[in-house]
Design a protein around this motif. Structure first.
Motif, PDB file in Angstrom:
ATOM      1  N   UNK A 296      -5.090  26.607   1.781  1.00 29.88           N
ATOM      2  CA  UNK A 296      -4.519  25.658   2.730  1.00 29.88           C
ATOM      3  C   UNK A 296      -4.289  24.324   2.032  1.00 29.88           C
ATOM      4  N   UNK A 297      -3.210  23.659   2.364  1.00 24.50           N
ATOM      5  CA  UNK A 297      -2.957  22.344   1.805  1.00 24.50           C
ATOM      6  C   UNK A 297      -3.823  21.323   2.531  1.00 24.50           C
ATOM      7  N   UNK A 298      -4.634  20.583   1.785  1.00 23.13           N
ATOM      8  CA  UNK A 298      -5.518  19.573   2.362  1.00 23.13           C
ATOM      9  C   UNK A 298      -5.095  18.198   1.854  1.00 23.13           C
ATOM     10  N   UNK A 299      -4.769  17.320   2.761  1.00 22.35           N
ATOM     11  CA  UNK A 299      -4.407  15.948   2.446  1.00 22.35           C
ATOM     12  C   UNK A 299      -5.650  15.065   2.554  1.00 22.35           C
ATOM     13  N   UNK A 300      -5.483  13.770   2.394  1.00 21.90           N
ATOM     14  CA  UNK A 300      -6.609  12.853   2.620  1.00 21.90           C
ATOM     15  C   UNK A 300      -6.121  11.590   3.301  1.00 21.90           C
ATOM     16  N   UNK A 301      -6.872  11.165   4.305  1.00 22.63           N
ATOM     17  CA  UNK A 301      -6.710   9.855   4.937  1.00 22.63           C
ATOM     18  C   UNK A 301      -8.109   9.263   5.014  1.00 22.63           C
ATOM     19  N   UNK A 302      -8.326   8.204   4.271  1.00 21.17           N
ATOM     20  CA  UNK A 302      -9.667   7.638   4.177  1.00 21.17           C
ATOM     21  C   UNK A 302     -10.072   6.971   5.486  1.00 21.17           C
ATOM     22  N   UNK A 303     -11.292   7.229   5.903  1.00 18.32           N
ATOM     23  CA  UNK A 303     -11.813   6.659   7.138  1.00 18.32           C
ATOM     24  C   UNK A 303     -11.820   5.134   7.109  1.00 18.32           C
ATOM     25  N   UNK A 558      -7.597   0.434  12.072  1.00 22.06           N
ATOM     26  CA  UNK A 558      -6.200   0.070  12.309  1.00 22.06           C
ATOM     27  C   UNK A 558      -5.321   0.689  11.214  1.00 22.06           C
ATOM     28  N   UNK A 559      -5.700   0.484   9.938  1.00 26.52           N
ATOM     29  CA  UNK A 559      -4.955   1.077   8.827  1.00 26.52           C
ATOM     30  C   UNK A 559      -5.022   2.595   8.868  1.00 26.52           C
ATOM     31  N   UNK A 560      -6.217   3.140   9.109  1.00 22.84           N
ATOM     32  CA  UNK A 560      -6.401   4.584   9.131  1.00 22.84           C
ATOM     33  C   UNK A 560      -5.513   5.236  10.190  1.00 22.84           C
ATOM     34  N   UNK A 561      -5.491   4.671  11.390  1.00 27.17           N
ATOM     35  CA  UNK A 561      -4.720   5.259  12.482  1.00 27.17           C
ATOM     36  C   UNK A 561      -3.223   5.170  12.191  1.00 27.17           C
ATOM     37  N   UNK A 562      -2.790   4.077  11.586  1.00 25.18           N
ATOM     38  CA  UNK A 562      -1.380   3.968  11.208  1.00 25.18           C
ATOM     39  C   UNK A 562      -1.002   5.079  10.233  1.00 25.18           C
ATOM     40  N   UNK A 563      -1.914   5.417   9.327  1.00 24.33           N
ATOM     41  CA  UNK A 563      -1.646   6.514   8.390  1.00 24.33           C
ATOM     42  C   UNK A 563      -1.589   7.863   9.109  1.00 24.33           C
ATOM     43  N   UNK A 564      -2.439   8.053  10.110  1.00 24.48           N
ATOM     44  CA  UNK A 564      -2.363   9.299  10.884  1.00 24.48           C
ATOM     45  C   UNK A 564      -1.009   9.417  11.575  1.00 24.48           C
ATOM     46  N   UNK A 565      -0.542   8.325  12.173  1.00 26.88           N
ATOM     47  CA  UNK A 565       0.758   8.384  12.846  1.00 26.88           C
ATOM     48  C   UNK A 565       1.881   8.641  11.845  1.00 26.88           C
ATOM     49  N   UNK A 566       1.811   7.983  10.707  1.00 30.87           N
ATOM     50  CA  UNK A 566       2.900   8.082   9.742  1.00 30.87           C
ATOM     51  C   UNK A 566       2.894   9.408   8.976  1.00 30.87           C
ATOM     52  N   UNK A 567       1.710   9.913   8.639  1.00 27.16           N
ATOM     53  CA  UNK A 567       1.614  11.067   7.749  1.00 27.16           C
ATOM     54  C   UNK A 567       1.253  12.375   8.449  1.00 27.16           C
ATOM     55  N   UNK A 568       0.502  12.287   9.548  1.00 27.12           N
ATOM     56  CA  UNK A 568      -0.006  13.504  10.190  1.00 27.12           C
ATOM     57  C   UNK A 568       0.650  13.786  11.536  1.00 27.12           C
TER      58      UNK A 568
END
Length: 600
Positions: A296-303, A558-568
């Motif tokens: 499975x492809x696993x990405x990363x978004x730091x907490x 705030x940064x983490x959630x923006x990355x979830x919206x943009x990338x996930x």
């Protein structure tokens, strides 16, 4: 977050059909008085939703009510832990969702209702959290207690709980007229929501008729965050339990779609199979998870952490005066470089003094605000190695005497069934009894919770973290400390690989072949780098400034959630997680859906 904030508006006024993201988590830290969390996973979930509220995100959340809480920790004179329930009454504090749904679990009907907690943002935007509850007249007596204890009971109880979370959460949202575009599983506990989505997609047809194209339709809606490389963190159940709890059709579908692992029903593998996007919670954790799940492809978004929740009152007052937009845009923490370091040091000193005042009242022990103070507080598990700091007692005492005194504050709960973890607490107690002197003070604080965690991360001078690599997925307590100008002394694992700028934001404990060698590095850093800098107030204040500006501006939700919206959630293109291609998922016009601006 006070409970009064939870009673903001009616369910109808929340415009649930506009909520495009459903966030599922077994535990969510909503308020100090609501015991619906155990530790880091729940805190991360709560911080995520607080940032969603602050930045006007179109989200809704699902969890369980946990009427008896996790547990209150009681420690005797030698550190023996015992546990007590933390009961609370949702009826007395929260509005009802005014909806009862019926599931088939264990071959019989199960009624599920929900209570609503509103997470209110700085702009007034609300994220509704629905807490599922099976304590309803008409349910089997055993079933009525399914949503009582967080992480309680045996594996059968846990599987029933996770069935309620996944299947019940999907059914409740749809009964309320909410059909999100994306379902985010915060850990594998919620993986059975995929079966609920599959059943709905089949529109009354049997699960036995489900094909790969049907699974693909569900995958397009699902995002999965895995939080731990520790095997015990991935729930698995026997096939007999799977068939008994879920029934023949659901269990057969899981087998058919390859959701078993080593002959067991594995919640992580269900989540992996049914998700189009999977991520770890730090750069390094993403790499470790990719090795664990090579198919499975696993990405990363730091907490991150919710800054306004964890920054001390003194720092909040300073930031409100100097950096007016920091609550909605955490990138403004970089602007702390425009504040005199002496002001930052003064704010931290207020936090330290407040911590010691509270500890004096709670414990009767008095600590000196002028003495270097280390903090070590987290869930107690053997891989976190709480005793590494005490590895060489003779040298630790010598350092304390040389630098004019040292204070070490410990806190943390061991899971009730973790006898090894409980033993670590007793070890720290024994070391404290042996080593405490005029130069060295070691104290273990009882019942580590939201409020004590905030006091410690706001008040200690250095945050210590000593996990055995590579088992620290992320770690967020050090991020909270950094927001309060507190550097870390930590093993290079989890978030600290990304956050450590040596002698700028803290210090790294070098990876070594033996624990003795790692402890030696820890003592060297403490004696030769940390203590001398602490003795230089101007240099220490400058480091405090760096911690906030460098780490605070990045390691926030705030940064983490923006990355979830943009990338996930709504990427321009979707990187497939298995072998078949997925189509892009396009973000709806968020502002139009909510009739309010969406903040980045």
């Amino acid at each position: 977050m006070s409970l009064s904030n939870a009673l903001s508006t009616t369910t109808a006024a929340l415009n649930l059909p506009s909520r495009t993201i459903a966030y599922f988590s077994m535990e969510i830290a909503l308020a100090p008085a609501v015991p619906t969390y155990s530790g880091g996973l729940g805190m991360l979930a709560g911080d995520t939703l607080r940032s969603a509220a602050d930045t006007c995100r179109p989200m809704v959340a699902i969890s369980l009510v946990h009427r008896r809480g996790y547990f209150r920790q009681c420690l005797d004179d030698v550190g023996q832990q015992t546990e007590a329930d933390v009961p609370w009454s949702p009826e007395a504090t929260l509005p009802s969702a005014n909806e009862i749904i019926t599931l088939t679990v264990q071959g019989r009907p199960l009624l599920v209702r929900a209570w609503r907690f509103d997470v209110v943002g700085v702009t007034g935007h609300i994220i509704p959290v629905f807490l599922l509850d099976t304590d309803i007249e008409g349910n089997d007596e055993w079933d009525r207690h399914l949503t009582d204890h967080l992480y309680g009971g045996d594996t059968y109880y846990r599987l029933c709980q996770e069935t309620v979370l996944g299947l019940g959460g999907v059914a409740l949202l749809h009964a309320l007229g909410c059909k999100p575009h994306v379902y985010h599983m915060n850990e594998g506990h919620a993986a059975l929501l995929s079966i609920g989505l599959l059943e709905e997609h089949l529109a009354g047809n049997s699960l036995r008729d489900a094909q790969e194209i049907d699974l693909e339709a569900v995958r397009r809606q699902c995002v999965f965050t895995t939080h731990t490389p520790v095997p015990a963190g991935h729930d698995q159940f026997g096939l007999d339990q799977m068939y008994q709890v879920l029934g023949h059709d659901r269990a057969t579908a899981l087998e058919h779609f390859g959701c078993l692992h080593n002959g067991l029903m594995n919640m992580t593998y269900i989540a992996l199979r049914f998700s189009r996007y999977v991520n770890g919670v730090a750069m390094q954790h993403g790499k470790v998870s990719q090795l664990m799940f090579p198919n499975y492809k696993v990405h990363s978004i730091t907490n991150g952490v919710h800054a306004a929740t964890w920054v001390s009152p003194a720092f909040q007052e300073l930031l409100d005066a100097e950096i007016t937009n920091w609550r909605t845009d955490n990138q403004y923490f970089r602007s702390v470089y425009g504040i005199e370091p002496a002001q930052i040091a003064a704010c931290h000193l207020k936090g330290k003094q407040h911590l010691f005042e509270v500890l004096a009242k709670r414990t009767g022990h008095h600590f000196n605000p002028s003495v270097l103070t280390l903090g070590f507080a987290r869930r107690v598990a053997t891989y976190k190695r709480a005793s590494l700091l005490l590895e060489d007692a003779t040298r630790l005492v010598a350092i304390a005497e040389k630098i004019g005194g040292l204070q070490i504050l410990y806190a943390g709960k061991a899971h009730p069934a973790d006898n090894a973890g409980k033993g670590l607490i007793r070890d720290v107690f024994a070391a404290a009894a042996h080593l405490n002197s005029s130069a060295l003070k070691i104290h273990y604080l009882e019942n580590y919770d939201w409020e004590l965690g905030a006091l410690l991360t706001q008040g200690v001078d250095v945050w210590v973290n000593t996990p055995r690599r590579p088992y620290e997925a992320s770690g967020t307590s050090g991020m909270k400390a950094a927001l309060n100008g507190v550097p870390s002394l930590s093993v290079l694992d989890g978030w600290w690989i990304e956050g450590c700028a040596e002698n700028v934001t803290g210090w790294a404990i070098d990876d070594a072949e033996t624990e003795t060698a790692e402890a030696t590095c820890l003592y060297d850093k403490l004696e030769k780098h940390i203590a001398p800098m602490y003795a230089n107030p101007a240099a220490w204040a400058r480091m405090q400034q760096h911690c906030i500006a460098i780490n605070g501006s990045f390691f926030n939700t705030h940064r983490m959630l923006a990355q979830y919206f943009r990338n996930a959630y709504f990427p321009f293109t979707t990187t497939d997680n298995a072998t078949s291609p997925s189509s892009p998922v396009n973000e709806p016009a968020v502002g139009a859906l909510l009739n309010e601006p969406a903040l980045a």
